[in-house]
Design an enzyme around this catalytic site. Structure first.
Site, short mmCIF file in Angstrom:
data_model
loop_
_atom_site.label_atom_id
_atom_site.label_comp_id
_atom_site.label_asym_id
_atom_site.label_seq_id
_atom_site.Cartn_x
_atom_site.Cartn_y
_atom_site.Cartn_z
N CYS A 1 0.86 -1.19 0.00
CA CYS A 1 0.00 0.00 0.00
C CYS A 1 0.90 1.24 0.00
O CYS A 1 2.11 1.12 -0.11
CB CYS A 1 -1.00 0.00 1.16
SG CYS A 1 -0.33 0.19 2.80
N CYS B 1 -4.37 -0.71 -2.13
CA CYS B 1 -4.90 0.64 -2.29
C CYS B 1 -4.61 1.11 -3.71
O CYS B 1 -3.69 0.63 -4.36
CB CYS B 1 -4.32 1.61 -1.26
SG CYS B 1 -2.63 2.14 -1.55
N CYS C 1 2.82 0.82 -8.61
CA CYS C 1 3.53 -0.41 -8.29
C CYS C 1 4.74 -0.58 -9.20
O CYS C 1 4.61 -0.53 -10.43
CB CYS C 1 2.60 -1.60 -8.45
SG CYS C 1 3.34 -3.17 -7.94
#
Length: 147
Positions: free
Chosen positions: A11, A83, A90
């Site tokens: 997250c 999230c 990412c």
């Protein structure tokens, strides 16, 4: 060598949702999963997350907020972004690493919104409890739901 799946819950700040997911995975799936958590940034461990996890019998008080870079040498099989921000930012993972997204509401953000409207501490904690229980339900589906 164990045949467990290495799952990294990711997250934004590794303070709440990913910590809860790691805690649940270690608590109920440790026979199948090596669970880790990290953030794109480091925000420190959220004390309300610790509190509501303890209510459910899971101690995450010893966890620390970790940055994604700390896992560059760990052979991660699956990254689960929890999230939207982490999902959108990412980083690339080499090899056969699968990246999947399962978004959960942001308890600190929601609690602040409630506090600004005069909600009690208990009402604010309820949004943490709701997400805690949603994360538990998701972790209970692992690793089968990743196929």
């Amino acid at each position: 060598m164990d045949n467990k799946l290495n799952i990294l819950f990711l997250c934004t700040g590794n303070s709440c949702r990913s910590q809860m997911a790691e805690g649940w995975a270690r608590h109920i799936k440790s026979d199948m999963i090596n669970a880790y958590s990290a953030g794109i940034e480091i925000h420190g461990l959220n004390l309300n997350a610790v509190k509501v996890m303890a209510e459910a019998g899971v101690d995450i008080s010893g966890h620390k907020s970790r940055h994604i870079d700390e896992f560059k040498d760990v052979p991660i099989d699956v990254v689960v972004t929890v999230c939207g921000h982490a999902h959108e930012t990412c980083p690339y993972f080499p090899g056969n690493c699968k990246v999947t997204h399962v978004g959960f509401d942001d308890p600190p953000k929601r609690a602040k919104e409630l506090a600004d409207k005069g909600a009690s501490e208990e009402e604010q904690l309820d949004c943490y409890r709701k997400v805690r229980d949603e994360i538990k339900a998701y972790v209970e589906t692992l690793p089968e739901s990743l196929k």
